[in-house]
Design a protein around this motif. Structure first.
Motif, PDB file in Angstrom:
ATOM      1  N   MET A  17      45.502  28.534  40.354  1.00 23.54           N
ATOM      2  CA  MET A  17      44.228  29.219  40.148  1.00 23.54           C
ATOM      3  C   MET A  17      43.958  30.217  41.279  1.00 23.54           C
ATOM      4  SD  MET A  17      42.918  27.835  37.353  1.00 23.54           S
ATOM      5  CE  MET A  17      41.166  28.178  37.419  1.00 23.54           C
ATOM      6  N   THR A  18      44.305  29.840  42.514  1.00 24.14           N
ATOM      7  CA  THR A  18      44.110  30.732  43.658  1.00 24.14           C
ATOM      8  C   THR A  18      44.959  31.988  43.517  1.00 24.14           C
ATOM      9  OG1 THR A  18      43.748  28.787  45.058  1.00 24.14           O
ATOM     10  CG2 THR A  18      44.151  30.867  46.172  1.00 24.14           C
ATOM     11  N   VAL A  19      46.229  31.807  43.184  1.00 24.50           N
ATOM     12  CA  VAL A  19      47.129  32.942  43.027  1.00 24.50           C
ATOM     13  C   VAL A  19      46.690  33.807  41.844  1.00 24.50           C
ATOM     14  CG1 VAL A  19      49.502  33.613  42.521  1.00 24.50           C
ATOM     15  CG2 VAL A  19      49.051  31.726  44.084  1.00 24.50           C
ATOM     16  N   ASP A  20      46.278  33.190  40.758  1.00 21.15           N
ATOM     17  CA  ASP A  20      45.862  33.926  39.565  1.00 21.15           C
ATOM     18  C   ASP A  20      44.688  34.862  39.890  1.00 21.15           C
ATOM     19  OD1 ASP A  20      45.851  34.381  36.637  1.00 21.15           O
ATOM     20  OD2 ASP A  20      43.875  33.448  36.774  1.00 21.15           O
ATOM     21  N   GLY A  21      43.716  34.368  40.644  1.00 19.32           N
ATOM     22  CA  GLY A  21      42.578  35.203  41.028  1.00 19.32           C
ATOM     23  C   GLY A  21      43.002  36.373  41.883  1.00 19.32           C
ATOM     24  N   ASN A  22      43.940  36.146  42.809  1.00 20.22           N
ATOM     25  CA  ASN A  22      44.417  37.240  43.653  1.00 20.22           C
ATOM     26  C   ASN A  22      45.206  38.278  42.863  1.00 20.22           C
ATOM     27  OD1 ASN A  22      43.678  36.920  46.550  1.00 20.22           O
ATOM     28  ND2 ASN A  22      44.573  34.898  46.264  1.00 20.22           N
ATOM     29  N   VAL A  23      45.959  37.853  41.877  1.00 17.59           N
ATOM     30  CA  VAL A  23      46.700  38.798  41.038  1.00 17.59           C
ATOM     31  C   VAL A  23      45.728  39.722  40.315  1.00 17.59           C
ATOM     32  CG1 VAL A  23      48.152  38.989  38.987  1.00 17.59           C
ATOM     33  CG2 VAL A  23      48.739  37.350  40.766  1.00 17.59           C
ATOM     34  N   LEU A  24      44.645  39.166  39.758  1.00 15.59           N
ATOM     35  CA  LEU A  24      43.633  39.998  39.097  1.00 15.59           C
ATOM     36  C   LEU A  24      43.058  41.038  40.068  1.00 15.59           C
ATOM     37  CD1 LEU A  24      41.618  37.330  37.052  1.00 15.59           C
ATOM     38  CD2 LEU A  24      43.100  39.110  36.140  1.00 15.59           C
ATOM     39  N   ILE A  25      42.758  40.591  41.293  1.00 10.21           N
ATOM     40  CA  ILE A  25      42.184  41.497  42.294  1.00 10.21           C
ATOM     41  C   ILE A  25      43.180  42.591  42.667  1.00 10.21           C
ATOM     42  CG2 ILE A  25      41.365  41.637  44.682  1.00 10.21           C
ATOM     43  CD1 ILE A  25      40.369  38.695  44.278  1.00 10.21           C
ATOM     44  N   PHE A  26      44.436  42.216  42.908  1.00 11.82           N
ATOM     45  CA  PHE A  26      45.434  43.184  43.344  1.00 11.82           C
ATOM     46  C   PHE A  26      45.693  44.238  42.267  1.00 11.82           C
ATOM     47  CE2 PHE A  26      47.444  39.623  46.106  1.00 11.82           C
ATOM     48  CZ  PHE A  26      46.359  39.699  46.966  1.00 11.82           C
ATOM     49  N   GLU A  27      45.814  43.803  41.029  1.00  5.61           N
ATOM     50  CA  GLU A  27      46.078  44.755  39.942  1.00  5.61           C
ATOM     51  C   GLU A  27      44.911  45.729  39.783  1.00  5.61           C
ATOM     52  OE1 GLU A  27      48.762  45.311  38.276  1.00  5.61           O
ATOM     53  OE2 GLU A  27      49.879  43.683  39.239  1.00  5.61           O
ATOM     54  N   TRP A  38      33.034  38.720  38.615  1.00  5.55           N
ATOM     55  CA  TRP A  38      32.435  37.906  37.548  1.00  5.55           C
ATOM     56  C   TRP A  38      33.479  37.354  36.595  1.00  5.55           C
ATOM     57  CZ3 TRP A  38      28.087  35.816  38.310  1.00  5.55           C
ATOM     58  CH2 TRP A  38      27.108  36.449  39.075  1.00  5.55           C
ATOM     59  N   THR A  39      34.591  38.081  36.452  1.00  9.22           N
ATOM     60  CA  THR A  39      35.695  37.544  35.637  1.00  9.22           C
ATOM     61  C   THR A  39      36.261  36.283  36.290  1.00  9.22           C
ATOM     62  OG1 THR A  39      36.262  39.774  34.903  1.00  9.22           O
ATOM     63  CG2 THR A  39      37.951  38.071  34.621  1.00  9.22           C
ATOM     64  N   ILE A  40      36.467  36.345  37.621  1.00 11.51           N
ATOM     65  CA  ILE A  40      36.968  35.187  38.359  1.00 11.51           C
ATOM     66  C   ILE A  40      35.971  34.037  38.276  1.00 11.51           C
ATOM     67  CG2 ILE A  40      37.549  34.331  40.662  1.00 11.51           C
ATOM     68  CD1 ILE A  40      38.630  37.115  41.302  1.00 11.51           C
ATOM     69  N   PHE A  71      35.974  30.540  46.183  1.00  6.85           N
ATOM     70  CA  PHE A  71      35.489  31.011  47.475  1.00  6.85           C
ATOM     71  C   PHE A  71      36.571  31.827  48.180  1.00  6.85           C
ATOM     72  CE2 PHE A  71      35.299  30.401  52.081  1.00  6.85           C
ATOM     73  CZ  PHE A  71      34.035  30.888  52.364  1.00  6.85           C
ATOM     74  N   THR A  72      37.792  31.323  48.120  1.00  5.99           N
ATOM     75  CA  THR A  72      38.896  32.004  48.791  1.00  5.99           C
ATOM     76  C   THR A  72      39.136  33.381  48.202  1.00  5.99           C
ATOM     77  OG1 THR A  72      39.929  29.860  49.233  1.00  5.99           O
ATOM     78  CG2 THR A  72      41.314  31.800  49.452  1.00  5.99           C
ATOM     79  N   ASN A  73      39.129  33.481  46.868  1.00  7.29           N
ATOM     80  CA  ASN A  73      39.371  34.770  46.217  1.00  7.29           C
ATOM     81  C   ASN A  73      38.273  35.783  46.518  1.00  7.29           C
ATOM     82  OD1 ASN A  73      41.766  33.956  44.991  1.00  7.29           O
ATOM     83  ND2 ASN A  73      40.719  33.128  43.205  1.00  7.29           N
ATOM     84  N   ILE A  74      37.030  35.331  46.409  1.00  6.97           N
ATOM     85  CA  ILE A  74      35.898  36.258  46.499  1.00  6.97           C
ATOM     86  C   ILE A  74      35.551  36.614  47.941  1.00  6.97           C
ATOM     87  CG2 ILE A  74      33.432  36.525  45.980  1.00  6.97           C
ATOM     88  CD1 ILE A  74      33.881  34.766  43.520  1.00  6.97           C
ATOM     89  N   VAL A  75      35.683  35.658  48.859  1.00 12.18           N
ATOM     90  CA  VAL A  75      35.257  35.893  50.251  1.00 12.18           C
ATOM     91  C   VAL A  75      36.455  36.113  51.183  1.00 12.18           C
ATOM     92  CG1 VAL A  75      33.982  34.941  52.211  1.00 12.18           C
ATOM     93  CG2 VAL A  75      33.162  34.541  49.891  1.00 12.18           C
ATOM     94  N   VAL A  76      37.376  35.155  51.225  1.00 12.73           N
ATOM     95  CA  VAL A  76      38.467  35.215  52.196  1.00 12.73           C
ATOM     96  C   VAL A  76      39.400  36.385  51.917  1.00 12.73           C
ATOM     97  CG1 VAL A  76      40.401  33.962  53.218  1.00 12.73           C
ATOM     98  CG2 VAL A  76      38.328  32.730  52.560  1.00 12.73           C
ATOM     99  N   SER A  77      39.854  36.511  50.660  1.00 13.27           N
ATOM    100  CA  SER A  77      40.772  37.604  50.318  1.00 13.27           C
ATOM    101  C   SER A  77      40.132  38.964  50.578  1.00 13.27           C
ATOM    102  CB  SER A  77      41.192  37.495  48.844  1.00 13.27           C
ATOM    103  OG  SER A  77      41.966  36.347  48.631  1.00 13.27           O
TER     104      SER A  77
END
Length: 515
Positions: free
Chosen positions: A407-417, A442-444, A482-488
């Motif tokens: 789930m963590t990696v999936d959220g980052n892939v969406l952000i990177f793309e 909001w998608t995440i 939290f990691t996707n939205i704040v840390v990344s």
């Protein structure tokens, strides 16, 4: 500059926002790391520092083993009625163990259809508690065998053996005998245990019926509908900061009102002011009644630790067992899975994480490093929360951890793309990151919320290992969000200057030429 925002001003706003995110990121990371670094588990005496840290994570039956207890029901009813009684016993014991935090414990009914030439009960209840190698402690968690009731306290003594009848109490004893309330000596719940180097040798001389004037009342544990540990922000001088709130049924509230109206009139030094809460032959607690309680909501004050408050609330709030139990079998269990299976499963999980981290670096370069940082951050967050909450980790729980890594990696892939798309539109890296997060956040959130709801359903309706899986899943998904939205975002904004927009523009141009 007309019709726009001053670049320097925009940059300052962005910098301040990222500084705030950085502070939150560091504070959360430290808060998650402390439960892992400060030894607070049940490691044996003489253990190394590493062993003490490892003990901060409670492990389940399948990984570490635990204690097994089997009880037979002391009743002469038919086998069909005995099966129904066993189901009720399981409900009560399950509630006690769940309240104590042992959600991974198993409570089941065992039936014996074949005679082995021994006195084996046809129906018995089996309890398996993970991570406990002290059988006596396991028995105290179950609450022993259980009739819970309220009683008068006539005397308190300290003795290594059963005390003699208090002097000058013959008339009171005779009077109570006529009412079927003959007093007897019982031990305090933790009798024989050492606290601060001093052995507990406390005895209570109690009467099973409570005096209310010229009559007597019976009050058992079935009238307590709820019991919760609480923190007392305004304790009485010299008393502990913790307490337990009790809620009685409508019928129990009336009897409790009558009892408290009488006991509250006595002086604090008078033994009649005490009301003992007794489980079988042990007094859980015997507090003073300070006032009449008419609404069915009572509070036991003066407890010295949250652990004591939890223990009292568990034993009082879980209710009476419908039948007396006797210990039939008790022993320490080895791990239910073999060491080879456990090791191979753990190595499979580690290998999967390593492969994912390599993949992210190969395909996303610097942004892939951000994904790996987020991945490790969420792992610390997850294990820190497991340690802090005292949750028990099993192999299904480890499966939940691996799932949340995805789930963590999936959220980052969406952000990177999305960042790559914004860069191809000619935006600066800083603006691309801001725009990408504003569109993806909001998608995440929605994607993770549905998983959290599914985890809550599993936790509410499931038992044992299902609950363990749900706990790690929920904690992990919240951490991933939290990691996707704040840390990344914090790390990406900090490294925005090193991103090369022309690389993504060239990729887009090549794609158009090919068409």
């Amino acid at each position: 500059m007309e019709g726009g925002v001053c670049p320097s001003l925009s940059g300052k706003v962005r910098m301040r926002a990222n500084q705030k995110r950085l502070i939150v990121t560091v504070v959360v990371f430290v808060a998650a790391l402390l439960p892992l670094l400060i030894p607070h588990g049940s490691a044996p005496a003489g253990s190394s520092f590493i062993d003490k840290l490892a003990a901060n994570i409670k492990l389940g039956l399948d990984i570490k083993g635990g204690a097994l207890l089997e009880y037979q029901m002391l009743t002469d009813v038919s086998d069909q009625e005995m099966n129904a009684l066993a189901d009720r016993v399981i409900e009560v014991l399950r509630a006690r163990l769940d309240a104590a935090g042992f959600t991974e414990a198993t409570v089941e009914k065992v039936t014996t259809g074949i005679s082995f030439g021994e006195d084996i009960p046809p129906v018995r209840v089996r309890v398996q508690i993970p991570g406990i190698t002290d059988v006596s402690r396991a028995e105290s968690l179950v609450g022993k065998t259980g009739r819970l009731y309220f009683a008068d306290v006539l005397a308190i003594e300290t003795s290594v053996s059963t005390p003699s009848i208090p002097a000058g109490m013959s008339l009171e004893i005779s009077r109570r005998k006529l009412q079927g309330a003959e007093p007897y000596w019982v031990k305090e719940l933790h009798y024989g245990e050492y606290v601060g180097g001093v052995q507990n040798n406390t005895w209570y001389f109690i009467s099973p019926k409570v005096s209310i004037g010229s009559s007597y009342a019976e009050l058992d544990g079935s009238v307590v509908t709820d019991a919760k540990p609480l923190v007392n922000n305004q304790p009485r001088p010299g008393q502990g900061r913790f307490m337990v709130s009790l809620k009685f049924s409508s019928e129990g509230a009336k009897t409790f009102r009558d009892i408290t109206s009488v006991k509250s009139t006595y002086a604090d030094t008078d033994m009649k002011k005490r009301l003992a809460i007794v489980l079988d032959d042990r007094v859980i607690i015997a507090p003073l009644v300070q006032s009449q309680i008419s609404d069915g909501n009572a509070v036991i004050e003066g407890l010295n630790s949250i652990e004591e408050a939890k223990e009292v609330s568990i034993l009082v709030g879980s209710g009476n067992l419908p039948v007396d139990l006797a210990s039939f079998n008790k022993r320490v269990l080895s791990p239910t899975l073999g060491r080879d299976i456990i090791n191979s499963s753990l190595w499979a999980g580690v290998a999967g994480i390593v492969i994912i981290m390599i993949y992210m670096v190969v395909f996303y370069k610097k942004m892939g490093i951000v994904a790996d940082i987020a991945l490790l951050y969420n792992a610390v967050l997850l294990f820190g929360m497991i340690s802090l909450t005292g949750s028990i980790l099993t192999l299904p729980g480890i499966a939940g951890i691996v799932l949340t890594i995805g789930m963590t990696v999936d959220g980052n892939v969406l952000i990177f793309e999305r960042i790559k798309e914004e860069l191809r539109l000619g935006k600066t890296p800083e603006n691309s990151i801001d725009s990408a997060f504003s569109k993806v956040v909001w998608t995440i959130f929605d994607a993770n919320l549905t998983t959290i709801l599914a985890g809550l359903v599993l936790f509410y309706f499931g038992t044992g290992t299902v609950k363990g899986f749900a706990v790690t899943l929920i904690i992990g998904v919240v951490g991933a969000m939290f990691t996707n939205i704040v840390v990344s975002r914090t790390v990406l904004t900090g490294m925005a200057g090193s991103l090369k927009p022309h690389r993504y523009v060239e990729v887009e141009t090549e794609g158009r030429d090919a068409r």
